[in-house]
Design an enzyme around this catalytic site. Structure first.
Site, mmCIF file in Angstrom:
data_model
loop_
_atom_site.group_PDB
_atom_site.id
_atom_site.type_symbol
_atom_site.label_atom_id
_atom_site.label_comp_id
_atom_site.label_asym_id
_atom_site.label_seq_id
_atom_site.Cartn_x
_atom_site.Cartn_y
_atom_site.Cartn_z
ATOM 1 N N HIS A 13 43.064 31.161 48.829
ATOM 2 C CA HIS A 13 43.080 31.976 47.595
ATOM 3 C C HIS A 13 44.430 32.679 47.519
ATOM 4 O O HIS A 13 44.680 33.633 48.249
ATOM 5 C CB HIS A 13 41.947 33.015 47.614
ATOM 6 C CG HIS A 13 41.847 33.815 46.346
ATOM 7 N ND1 HIS A 13 40.653 34.032 45.687
ATOM 8 C CD2 HIS A 13 42.788 34.470 45.609
ATOM 9 C CE1 HIS A 13 40.857 34.766 44.613
ATOM 10 N NE2 HIS A 13 42.159 35.064 44.541
ATOM 11 N N HIS A 15 47.844 33.931 44.826
ATOM 12 C CA HIS A 15 48.571 34.071 43.557
ATOM 13 C C HIS A 15 50.066 34.035 43.858
ATOM 14 O O HIS A 15 50.523 34.806 44.704
ATOM 15 C CB HIS A 15 48.244 35.403 42.874
ATOM 16 C CG HIS A 15 46.781 35.599 42.618
ATOM 17 N ND1 HIS A 15 46.185 35.263 41.431
ATOM 18 C CD2 HIS A 15 45.784 36.070 43.415
ATOM 19 C CE1 HIS A 15 44.886 35.526 41.496
ATOM 20 N NE2 HIS A 15 44.619 36.022 42.693
ATOM 21 N N LYS A 99 38.431 27.816 38.342
ATOM 22 C CA LYS A 99 38.246 29.223 38.667
ATOM 23 C C LYS A 99 37.538 29.921 37.508
ATOM 24 O O LYS A 99 37.986 29.847 36.362
ATOM 25 C CB LYS A 99 39.621 29.886 38.909
ATOM 26 C CG LYS A 99 39.558 31.384 39.208
ATOM 27 C CD LYS A 99 39.057 31.680 40.608
ATOM 28 C CE LYS A 99 38.854 33.170 40.852
ATOM 29 N NZ LYS A 99 40.092 33.867 41.232
ATOM 30 N N HIS A 136 35.329 34.612 40.664
ATOM 31 C CA HIS A 136 35.615 36.049 40.786
ATOM 32 C C HIS A 136 34.292 36.740 40.490
ATOM 33 O O HIS A 136 33.889 36.851 39.336
ATOM 34 C CB HIS A 136 36.711 36.485 39.810
ATOM 35 C CG HIS A 136 37.074 37.933 39.987
ATOM 36 N ND1 HIS A 136 38.277 38.352 40.505
ATOM 37 C CD2 HIS A 136 36.352 39.066 39.762
ATOM 38 C CE1 HIS A 136 38.285 39.682 40.583
ATOM 39 N NE2 HIS A 136 37.129 40.140 40.123
ATOM 40 N N HIS A 174 37.037 36.403 47.599
ATOM 41 C CA HIS A 174 37.302 37.771 48.068
ATOM 42 C C HIS A 174 36.037 38.640 48.147
ATOM 43 O O HIS A 174 35.871 39.587 47.387
ATOM 44 C CB HIS A 174 38.389 38.458 47.237
ATOM 45 C CG HIS A 174 38.380 38.194 45.761
ATOM 46 N ND1 HIS A 174 37.263 38.329 44.980
ATOM 47 C CD2 HIS A 174 39.362 37.796 44.922
ATOM 48 C CE1 HIS A 174 37.569 38.031 43.732
ATOM 49 N NE2 HIS A 174 38.834 37.702 43.671
ATOM 50 N N ASP A 247 44.177 36.276 48.814
ATOM 51 C CA ASP A 247 44.269 36.919 47.498
ATOM 52 C C ASP A 247 45.586 37.682 47.370
ATOM 53 O O ASP A 247 45.667 38.653 46.627
ATOM 54 C CB ASP A 247 43.071 37.837 47.237
ATOM 55 C CG ASP A 247 42.962 38.240 45.774
ATOM 56 O OD1 ASP A 247 43.555 37.556 44.911
ATOM 57 O OD2 ASP A 247 42.281 39.248 45.493
#
Ligand code: NCD
Ligand code: ZN
Length: 343
Positions: A13, A15, A99, A136, A174, A247
C-alpha cells in the site's frame, strides 16, 4: 553488531503521487522494496488501464538507474467504472486490483463511491475475474465520530460485501482497530489486511503530544492504545492474512503544517526501520520476514521476491525534511533517532 537479513520485502500500500514529488519519494521505496502496490488517488484519479499504464511509465522513469523495482498498479473504483474496464484490468499484466474509496473518506476521495450498492454489479465482475478489491474501510459520515468510522464501516458495509461476494478477494487497507483485526481473522481466507508502521508505533496521544502534531495525522486516524496492541499482535502473530503496507503518503510540509492540514504520514524513507522497531519491541523480529516479504505476495498470487535486504542495529537521525526543487516533505520521526538502519 546485531543484524537482520530478510528476503527483499514488498510494500502492499503506497502513495507516490506524480510530478516533482514522485522523483523525491521513488528512490526511497525502490531501495527497500522489490514491488509496491501503487494507490490511484491522483488528481484526477487513475480510473482506466490506459491511465495506469501511463502512470506506470512515469513511475519507472523516476527510479534511479540500477535499482530494480516493479510498480503494481491499481485502478480507482468510481460510480462510472464499467464492467468492460474491470475485464480489461483483469487481463492486464500490470494492473493488480481496484481500490474502493468511500466518497469523502480521505485525501483525493471526491471521485469515490457514494453508494456502495451502486457498484455491486462491478464487484460481481471483479469476483468472477478474481480481481482483488482494496478497501479504504471508513464511513464518510459527519454524524459518525472519526474514531468510530472504521468499526462502523465494517459493521454496516464490509461484512455485507464479504457475504454477498464470498469469492471476492478483499484487502482491508491500513487496519487501525481491534474490531478490524477481529473481522479479518474471522473472515474466510479471501480476506486479508495491511498494517502501517504508524499504527503499530503510535496511539492517538501522538496526535496531541505537547501540542498539535500534524505529521501524525493520517486516515484512518490513530486510535487508542488497546487498538494499537491488537494491531501489533496481528502483525507479529504469524497469520498470513496480515502483511506490510506502509500507506506512505507524501504531502508538502506546507500543506501538513496548515490551518487545514492534510491527511497522510510519509514513511518510505525508513519503512523497514520503523517496522523493525515495532517488531523488536514485541520480541518478534523473527516474524518480520513473513509479514514483510511473504504474506502479501502469497495473497496476491505473485511469486515471492528474490534477493535480501539487511538491517543493522545502528542508530541514525532522520532528516528534518526530504526534497529539493520546491519539494519539501517532512518524514515520520523527523529529527528523531531510529535504532535500525538498512544497509
Ligand atoms: C492518503 C493520501 O494522502 O493519499 N492519506 C492518508 O491519510 N492515509 C490516502 C489514504 O490512504 O487514505
Ligand atoms: Zn493510502
Amino acid at each position: 553488531m546485531k543484524t537482520l537479513t530478510i528476503t527483499r520485502p514488498d510494500d502492499w500500500h503506497l502513495h507516490v503521487r506524480n510530478g516533482a514529488i514522485l522523483k523525491t519519494v521513488m528512490p526511497h521505496t525502490a531501495r527497500q522494496f522489490a514491488r509496491a502496490v501503487i494507490m490511484p488517488n491522483l488528481k484526477p484519479p487513475v480510473t482506466t488501464v490506459a491511465q495506469a499504464l501511463a502512470y506506470r511509465d512515469e513511475i519507472l522513469q523516476a527510479i534511479p538507474a540500477g535499482m530494480d523495482f516493479t510498480p503494481l498498479m491499481t485502478l480507482y473504483l468510481t460510480g462510472s467504472t464499467t464492467a468492460v474496464e474491470v475485464k480489461k484490468a483483469a487481463e492486464s499484466r500490470h494492473v493488480h486490483a481496484f481500490k474502493l474509496y468511500p466518497a469523502g473518506a480521505t485525501t483525493n476521495s471526491d471521485s469515490g463511491v457514494a453508494d456502495i450498492h451502486a457498484v455491486y454489479p462491478l464487484l460481481a465482475v471483479m469476483e468472477s475475474h478474481d480481481m482483488p478489491l482494496l478497501v479504504h474501510g471508513e464511513v464518510a459520515d459527519d454524524a459518525c465520530d472519526i474514531f468510530d468510522r472504521e468499526r462502523v464501516f465494517i459493521e454496516s458495509q464490509l461484512s455485507a460485501i464479504h457475504e454477498n461476494f464470498p469469492g471476492l478477494r478483499i484487502v482491508v487497507e491500513h487496519l487501525t482497530t481491534a474490531e478490524a483485526v477481529q473481522f479479518v481473522q474471522s473472515a474466510s481466507a479471501k480476506v486479508a489486511a495491511t498494517i502501517t508502521p504508524q499504527h503499530l508505533l503510535f496511539n492517538r496521544n501522538a496526535l496531541l503530544a505537547g501540542g498539535l502534531r500534524p505529521h501524525h495525522y493520517c486516515l484512518p486516524i490513530l486510535k487508542r492504545e488497546h487498538h494499537r496492541l491488537a494491531l501489533v499482535a496481528a502483525a507479529t502473530g504469524g497469520n498470513p492474512k496480515f502483511f506490510l503496507g506502509t500507506d506512505s503518503a507524501p504531502h508538502q510540509t506546507s500543506l501538513k503544517e496548515n490551518a487545514c492540514g492534510c491527511a497522510g504520514c510519509y514513511s518510505a524513507h525508513a519503512a523497514l526501520e520503523l517496522y523493525a522497531e515495532a517488531f523488536e519491541r514485541a520480541g518478534a523480529l523473527d516474524r518480520l520476514e513473513g509479514f514483510a516479504s511473504f504474506h502479501g505476495a502469497d495473497f496476491y498470487r505473485l511469486p515471492r521476491s528474490t534477493g535480501t535486504v539487511t538491517l543493522v542495529k545502528s542508530a541514525w537521525q532522520v532528516p528534518l525534511v526530504y526534497g529539493d526543487d520546491g519539494v519539501a516533505i517532512t518524514p515520520l520521526k523527523a529529527g528523531e533517532a531510529l535504532a535500525w538502519k538498512m544497509l
